[in-house]
Design an enzyme around this catalytic site. Sequence first.
Site, PDB file in Angstrom:
ATOM      1  CE  LYS A  58      -3.767  -2.466   2.245  1.00 36.88           C
ATOM      2  NZ  LYS A  58      -4.424  -2.874   3.501  1.00 36.88           N
ATOM      3  CD  GLN A 102      -3.234  -4.385   6.725  1.00 31.29           C
ATOM      4  OE1 GLN A 102      -3.205  -3.405   6.003  1.00 31.29           O
ATOM      5  NE2 GLN A 102      -3.837  -5.515   6.347  1.00 31.29           N
ATOM      6  CG  ASP A 125      -9.641  -0.224   5.340  1.00 29.38           C
ATOM      7  OD1 ASP A 125      -9.479  -0.480   4.126  1.00 29.38           O
ATOM      8  OD2 ASP A 125      -8.899  -0.671   6.235  1.00 29.38           O
TER       9      ASP A 125
END
Lengths: 320, 320
Positions: A58, A102, A125
């Site tokens: 990412k 994460q 997200d």
Amino acid sequence: METKITTPRLLDGIAIAAGIKTEVAAEVRSLGLQGVTPGLAVILVGNVAASEIYVRSKVKTCGELGIYSEMLTPPDSITTDEMLELIAKLNDRNDIDGILIQLPLPSHVDTRRLLEAVDPSKDVDGFHPINAGRLLAEGYSGSTSSKSGKLALAPCTPAGIMEILRRSDIEIAGKNAVVLGRSDIVGKPAASMLINASATVTVCHSRTKDLAKYTREADILVAAIGRPGFVTAEMVKPGATLIDVGINRVTDAAEVEGFFPGNEARAALFAKRGSVVVGDIHPAAFAISGAYTPVPGGVGALTIAMLMQNTVTAAKARRG
Amino acid sequence: METKITTPRLLDGIAIAAGIKTEVAAEVRSLGLQGVTPGLAVILVGNVAASEIYVRSKVKTCGELGIYSEMLTPPDSITTDEMLELIAKLNDRNDIDGILIQLPLPSHVDTRRLLEAVDPSKDVDGFHPINAGRLLAEGYSGSTSSKSGKLALAPCTPAGIMEILRRSDIEIAGKNAVVLGRSDIVGKPAASMLINASATVTVCHSRTKDLAKYTREADILVAAIGRPGFVTAEMVKPGATLIDVGINRVTDAAEVEGFFPGNEARAALFAKRGSVVVGDIHPAAFAISGAYTPVPGGVGALTIAMLMQNTVTAAKARRG
């Protein structure tokens, strides 16, 4: 009357992702002319090898597209309160447009509470319930219409599914879409987006009886259940669009041969690695489909591109 | 083999509502012993006759159940900013557990913005997107399980549907539920709740093709489209549970006779009032159902009871 036999169209996630990234890079340049550099903060707790790989990729993509990124790596011992402090600081910073935690987190921290602590306007997200609610109410940030103009950041996987369908000119409105799986990060938001795109949508799951009855009627079938090759050819309508979200590692040689009979490339891969990756849909079903996303190289290939797009969308909404 | 002919079961919304109100009153008394009186503030803007009737009946029910209520009646000329101030004050008050903005509002105020300004923990109408998101993620406040323990206040109409189903012992898990209509206040939240209750759920709407194909397979059919008698007997599965959310006023004599042939009571009502109320489901479909909610006296009868329940739920979560 002639029976029309068509070759299934492969929906190339890697190519679509590349197209999105090119567009995102152009948007980043255009924001740059206004003095705005979109910024993404990624929090990686502890030392989970798989998570490290994801996060690194990412961060790398941010660099390629001109997005500022910052990686925060608190130790495994961090507490929920310390995480909340970290998130609060990122919420307050104007140069940070996106905050990504994460997952999975260590079991001693309250994951749900942390996800809800992220400023919804920075929730790239799409895991905050307010974004889930807006997504259900009015579609997502990438869609053309919005009732309120309010930002609904969509989770990356279902957002990627919608991009694949739209960029491949697959009609959604009026079509019968069946979603297998009701997770909060794939099945449910995918259903929300498909309903708002005017498909007739059925959500199936482990409690569904006579599943094949539903799948066989699907013009668009989204499989997100995490069971290798679960959807067989007998379960799909010939000519349907098959979207395979599953990423399942198969380590049994006989099983691999069952999925890919006579496929030398896969056999070689298996011989080399001791496993191959298989989706939730059996390759034999792809063969009779109208279009399908392969595994790998399908939906999974879009995830990071959608994260980049969400980050730029958030930057534009906040600072554009 | 014998064909079993059963009389359709009438799901009596009025009786179910009475049961819920009795339970709510008991909860209010129990909160009273802890020194807590649940409080509901209702904002009624301007002079809309229908709204006044609804609000008066909500306030009256509060009184009957021991819930403190307050009616705020700003003039039609109130601005969005002034409304926001009003809402902020109610958000800050500890004695107010629920805030209800009676809709519709005058067109010059930003309804969406006002609904989002209500503290989600006081959003007893369940219209805030964060409640919609939580509802989709984890079920509603009335359900037995919650992933996070966070309050999800559900909109009153779909919450009432779930109460009718549960209190009538109608099985939901594994059943095929079809929802007609995709509004933010009925169709979508009803689908969210049915998915979480483990039904296989299909959402149909104006763009659905071959609608009868879906409705004929439904074990539980929820109709919320606002079209009198739209769902005919040919469209339903014999023995299905029919939940009729429609409240449609019919003023044409021939149409009334078509809905209720030879029904003298309805004819007399029509002669007296010049109209009768009809649901979205044709009475002939009720006749072949296993169970059904009548109109009036079905789902609509639950609305205020659910509002009361939400107010007490909010009070318990905030102060209990």
